[in-house]
Design a protein around this motif. Structure first.
Motif, mmCIF file in Angstrom:
data_model
loop_
_atom_site.group_PDB
_atom_site.id
_atom_site.type_symbol
_atom_site.label_atom_id
_atom_site.label_comp_id
_atom_site.label_asym_id
_atom_site.label_seq_id
_atom_site.Cartn_x
_atom_site.Cartn_y
_atom_site.Cartn_z
ATOM 1 N N LEU A 430 0.825 -1.211 0.000
ATOM 2 C CA LEU A 430 0.000 0.000 0.000
ATOM 3 C C LEU A 430 0.859 1.261 0.000
ATOM 4 O O LEU A 430 0.620 2.196 -0.773
ATOM 5 N N LEU A 431 1.878 1.286 0.846
ATOM 6 C CA LEU A 431 2.742 2.462 0.956
ATOM 7 C C LEU A 431 3.526 2.709 -0.332
ATOM 8 O O LEU A 431 3.591 3.841 -0.837
ATOM 9 N N ILE A 432 4.120 1.668 -0.874
ATOM 10 C CA ILE A 432 4.940 1.809 -2.088
ATOM 11 C C ILE A 432 4.112 2.336 -3.256
ATOM 12 O O ILE A 432 4.522 3.265 -3.973
ATOM 13 N N LEU A 433 2.918 1.777 -3.440
ATOM 14 C CA LEU A 433 2.071 2.211 -4.552
ATOM 15 C C LEU A 433 1.530 3.626 -4.338
ATOM 16 O O LEU A 433 1.410 4.402 -5.300
ATOM 17 N N THR A 434 1.233 3.976 -3.088
ATOM 18 C CA THR A 434 0.737 5.329 -2.787
ATOM 19 C C THR A 434 1.811 6.375 -3.068
ATOM 20 O O THR A 434 1.543 7.430 -3.655
ATOM 21 N N ILE A 435 3.044 6.076 -2.667
ATOM 22 C CA ILE A 435 4.155 7.003 -2.914
ATOM 23 C C ILE A 435 4.414 7.153 -4.411
ATOM 24 O O ILE A 435 4.708 8.250 -4.903
ATOM 25 N N LYS A 436 4.270 6.063 -5.135
ATOM 26 C CA LYS A 436 4.491 6.105 -6.587
ATOM 27 C C LYS A 436 3.532 7.098 -7.241
ATOM 28 O O LYS A 436 3.927 7.896 -8.109
ATOM 29 N N VAL A 437 2.254 7.055 -6.829
ATOM 30 C CA VAL A 437 1.260 7.966 -7.410
ATOM 31 C C VAL A 437 1.444 9.382 -6.874
ATOM 32 O O VAL A 437 1.295 10.365 -7.610
ATOM 33 N N PHE A 438 1.790 9.503 -5.605
ATOM 34 C CA PHE A 438 2.034 10.816 -5.005
ATOM 35 C C PHE A 438 3.159 11.537 -5.738
ATOM 36 O O PHE A 438 3.110 12.755 -5.963
ATOM 37 N N GLY A 439 4.169 10.764 -6.147
ATOM 38 C CA GLY A 439 5.293 11.333 -6.901
ATOM 39 C C GLY A 439 6.589 11.200 -6.126
ATOM 40 O O GLY A 439 6.684 11.688 -4.990
ATOM 41 N N TYR A 440 7.571 10.513 -6.721
ATOM 42 C CA TYR A 440 8.838 10.275 -6.032
ATOM 43 C C TYR A 440 9.569 11.579 -5.722
ATOM 44 O O TYR A 440 10.203 11.718 -4.672
ATOM 45 N N ASP A 441 9.492 12.556 -6.631
ATOM 46 C CA ASP A 441 10.195 13.819 -6.408
ATOM 47 C C ASP A 441 9.610 14.561 -5.208
ATOM 48 O O ASP A 441 10.359 15.074 -4.363
ATOM 49 N N LYS A 442 8.275 14.628 -5.148
ATOM 50 C CA LYS A 442 7.634 15.288 -4.007
ATOM 51 C C LYS A 442 7.927 14.523 -2.717
ATOM 52 O O LYS A 442 8.149 15.123 -1.668
ATOM 53 N N PHE A 443 7.955 13.190 -2.808
ATOM 54 C CA PHE A 443 8.226 12.367 -1.626
ATOM 55 C C PHE A 443 9.647 12.600 -1.118
ATOM 56 O O PHE A 443 9.880 12.685 0.097
ATOM 57 N N LYS A 444 10.614 12.712 -2.053
ATOM 58 C CA LYS A 444 12.002 12.971 -1.648
ATOM 59 C C LYS A 444 12.118 14.315 -0.928
ATOM 60 O O LYS A 444 12.875 14.444 0.050
ATOM 61 N N ASN A 445 11.364 15.303 -1.385
ATOM 62 C CA ASN A 445 11.386 16.608 -0.721
ATOM 63 C C ASN A 445 10.782 16.540 0.678
ATOM 64 O O ASN A 445 11.237 17.217 1.597
ATOM 65 N N VAL A 446 9.767 15.703 0.826
ATOM 66 C CA VAL A 446 9.116 15.548 2.133
ATOM 67 C C VAL A 446 10.057 14.892 3.146
ATOM 68 O O VAL A 446 10.137 15.305 4.305
ATOM 69 N N ILE A 447 10.796 13.860 2.721
ATOM 70 C CA ILE A 447 11.644 13.106 3.656
ATOM 71 C C ILE A 447 13.091 13.619 3.684
ATOM 72 O O ILE A 447 13.933 13.045 4.383
ATOM 73 N N ASN A 448 13.381 14.680 2.950
ATOM 74 C CA ASN A 448 14.754 15.153 2.796
ATOM 75 C C ASN A 448 15.265 15.827 4.074
ATOM 76 O O ASN A 448 15.188 17.050 4.233
ATOM 77 N N SER A 449 15.819 14.995 4.976
ATOM 78 C CA SER A 449 16.423 15.520 6.205
ATOM 79 C C SER A 449 17.320 14.443 6.817
ATOM 80 O O SER A 449 16.869 13.595 7.584
ATOM 81 N N LYS A 450 18.608 14.457 6.441
ATOM 82 C CA LYS A 450 19.558 13.479 6.979
ATOM 83 C C LYS A 450 19.673 13.605 8.497
ATOM 84 O O LYS A 450 19.826 12.611 9.212
ATOM 85 N N ARG A 451 19.605 14.833 8.986
ATOM 86 C CA ARG A 451 19.735 15.071 10.421
ATOM 87 C C ARG A 451 18.634 14.351 11.197
ATOM 88 O O ARG A 451 18.909 13.684 12.210
ATOM 89 N N LEU A 452 17.404 14.443 10.716
ATOM 90 C CA LEU A 452 16.295 13.799 11.416
ATOM 91 C C LEU A 452 16.390 12.274 11.321
ATOM 92 O O LEU A 452 16.048 11.562 12.278
ATOM 93 N N PHE A 453 16.870 11.757 10.183
ATOM 94 C CA PHE A 453 17.049 10.308 10.052
ATOM 95 C C PHE A 453 18.097 9.798 11.047
ATOM 96 O O PHE A 453 17.917 8.759 11.690
ATOM 97 N N ILE A 454 19.200 10.503 11.182
ATOM 98 C CA ILE A 454 20.251 10.100 12.124
ATOM 99 C C ILE A 454 19.728 10.145 13.557
ATOM 100 O O ILE A 454 19.965 9.225 14.358
ATOM 101 N N ILE A 455 19.009 11.211 13.893
ATOM 102 C CA ILE A 455 18.428 11.323 15.240
ATOM 103 C C ILE A 455 17.472 10.166 15.502
ATOM 104 O O ILE A 455 17.479 9.561 16.593
ATOM 105 N N LEU A 456 16.644 9.830 14.508
ATOM 106 C CA LEU A 456 15.682 8.738 14.662
ATOM 107 C C LEU A 456 16.389 7.413 14.934
ATOM 108 O O LEU A 456 16.000 6.658 15.842
ATOM 109 N N ILE A 457 17.435 7.104 14.163
ATOM 110 C CA ILE A 457 18.174 5.847 14.345
ATOM 111 C C ILE A 457 18.796 5.784 15.739
ATOM 112 O O ILE A 457 18.719 4.752 16.430
#
Length: 482
Positions: A430-457
């Motif tokens: 469900l997630l993979i197909l939803t992101i595909k329709v939402f648009g990979y470029d827009k999705f990359k902009n939404v998740i674009n934060s290395k700092r937050l990913f490192i903090i999360l891990i």
């Protein structure tokens, strides 16, 4: 506004879930995990399935955009309410008359003697659907005015009604407890409707209903062409969105229905194991994902209508990171403490240690899909706000089909655990197909934060170490020996 709406929804859902866990604790203690608990969960699942499809999912996601854009809001409001309410009343009568058919449809693997016991319970519980539709319809209207507290807290009334029924009926025989609990569900539904009345009056929705009825009367008596044209356009807009959304928003509910059906072919208690585990799984999903999407949807829909896509994407980005942190912490904590969570909530009375171990592992299988289901929910709002319900429906149908296929393949060897794990796998689809329709470029902009990913891990690693240390140190429930 988003933060206020989120906290309101979260606090209300948390309150409701606390009462819900008290209810489940009493049910586990009174009914255990056997034939009578299976009967009630089967009966209660049928109206809940249709409630989430008609009242919460497809209806809300189709009604709000239509209501926002409607020229005669009172008219479309009254017409849609009457259409759905009359349909559900007729549907409930059909279930009452043909209760054996509907019970067999839901639990085909049950023996005939159990079907006979379950028939009247199914018929009673299904009347709850008409009541909860009214409550959810009123909640949708209140959300338009950014009033979220009623819809957030109203479910607590259902749980309170069921708790009081269980306390009152505790000395009865088990089948009578199930009977009385079913009537407790109906009392809770009436209480949920009444809770909305003050806010509806304060925000002048009763006046809107009166205007809508007067417009409808004029249409039937004077046949005013302009109002008829407006009504037809708004109804067509709603129905065009609703039927695709009927599939698109109900993947989890239909999957749960199918899981229950498949579980009826497995060992006695399997339906109950799925219910107890899914109830715990639903807490973080509701507390964070549903609370976030409920607060987000009317805001995003209005921004899209006003062509303010940049602001909507910024709001979506904030929601994404809030969910990823919240759900990630819940997944790690739930998996590490799965035995302890089920032990402290349910292991007493007729609910034994073997039941605890099975439910804990089913719970872990469900948790694997928590993040994809939660994240997919907020990105699907983008599709609904753009009135792309047909695309969302196709995505959900594919996800559902994959989940059923996984279940059929795996359940032969892994039993009830396979059903929960297959549900999680369908969440990833469900997630993979939803992101595909939402648009990979827009999705990359939404998740674009290395700092937050490192903090999360780092947060998740630290959480894992602390929880493993604490659970072996204190050994709650005695799972690790003396």
């Amino acid at each position: 506004m988003f933060k206020k709406a989120f906290y309101t929804n979260s606090s209300g859902i948390l309150c409701s879930r606390i009462f819900g866990f008290i209810r489940d604790l009493l049910m586990a203690n009174t009914l255990g995990a056997g034939i009578y608990s299976d009967i009630f969960f089967i009966a209660f699942k049928l109206p809940n399935l249709f409630r989430r499809i008609f009242s919460e999912g497809a209806f809300t996601q189709s009604f709000l955009p239509t209501f926002i854009n409607a020229k005669r809001k009172g008219l479309i409001c009254v017409c849609i309410f009457m259409i759905f309410f009359l349909f559900l009343i007729l549907f409930s009568i059909a279930v009452q008359v043909f209760s054996g058919f509907f019970t067999k449809l839901l639990a085909y693997g049950f023996p005939q003697t159990t079907i006979e016991l379950a028939k009247p319970i199914v018929a009673i519980n299904f009347w709850y659907l008409s009541l909860i539709f009214c409550a959810n319809f009123f909640s949708s209207l209140l959300q338009y005015k950014n009033n979220f507290w009623v819809s957030a807290y109203n479910t607590a009334l259902l749980n309170i009604a069921m708790i009081l029924t269980l306390i009152f009926a505790k000395d009865k025989d088990t089948y009578n407890i199930v009977y009385m609990l079913s009537y407790g569900v109906l009392i809770g539904g009436v209480a949920q409707i009444l809770l909305h009345c003050y806010s509806l009056y304060k925000l002048k929705f009763f006046r809107l209903f009166v205007i809508g009825f007067l417009d409808l009367k004029i249409i039937f008596t004077k046949k005013e062409d302009s109002k008829i044209h407006i009504l037809k356009n708004d109804l067509n807009s709603f129905l065009k969105q609703f039927f695709p959304a009927l599939i698109g928003s109900s993947t989890a509910q239909i999957a749960s229905f199918i899981d229950t059906l498949l579980a009826s072919f497995l060992a006695v208690g399997s339906v109950s194991y799925l219910y107890y585990a899914n109830r715990i799984f639903q807490l973080p999903l509701a507390l964070f994902a549903i609370a976030t999407s409920t607060a987000l949807f009317p805001m995003v829909a209005k921004m899209i209508k006003n062509n303010d896509e940049k602001k909507a994407l910024h709001l979506l980005k904030n929601a994404f990171w809030l969910l990823l942190f919240s759900l990630g912490i819940c997944v790690v904590g739930g998996i590490v403490l799965k035995n302890e969570i089920i032990w402290i909530l349910f292991e007493r009375g007729k609910f034994q240690r073997d039941d605890t171990i099975i439910v804990a592992n089913v719970f872990m299988m469900y948790l694997i899909g928590l993040i994809p289901f939660g994240i997919a929910r907020i990105f699907s709002l983008w599709l609904y706000s753009h009135k792309r319900q047909d695309i969302a429906a196709k995505i959900s149908a594919i996800s559902l089909a994959c989940g059923v296929l996984f279940s059929l393949i795996l359940m032969q060897k892994f039993g009830v655990f396979a059903l929960a794990f297959s549900s999680s796998l369908s969440g990833f689809v469900l997630l993979i197909l939803t992101i595909k329709v939402f648009g990979y470029d827009k999705f990359k902009n939404v998740i674009n934060s290395k700092r937050l990913f490192i903090i999360l891990i780092l947060v998740l690693i630290l959480e894992t170490l602390i929880l493993y240390f604490l659970k072996h140190l204190f050994n709650f429930g005695g799972f690790y020996g003396a």
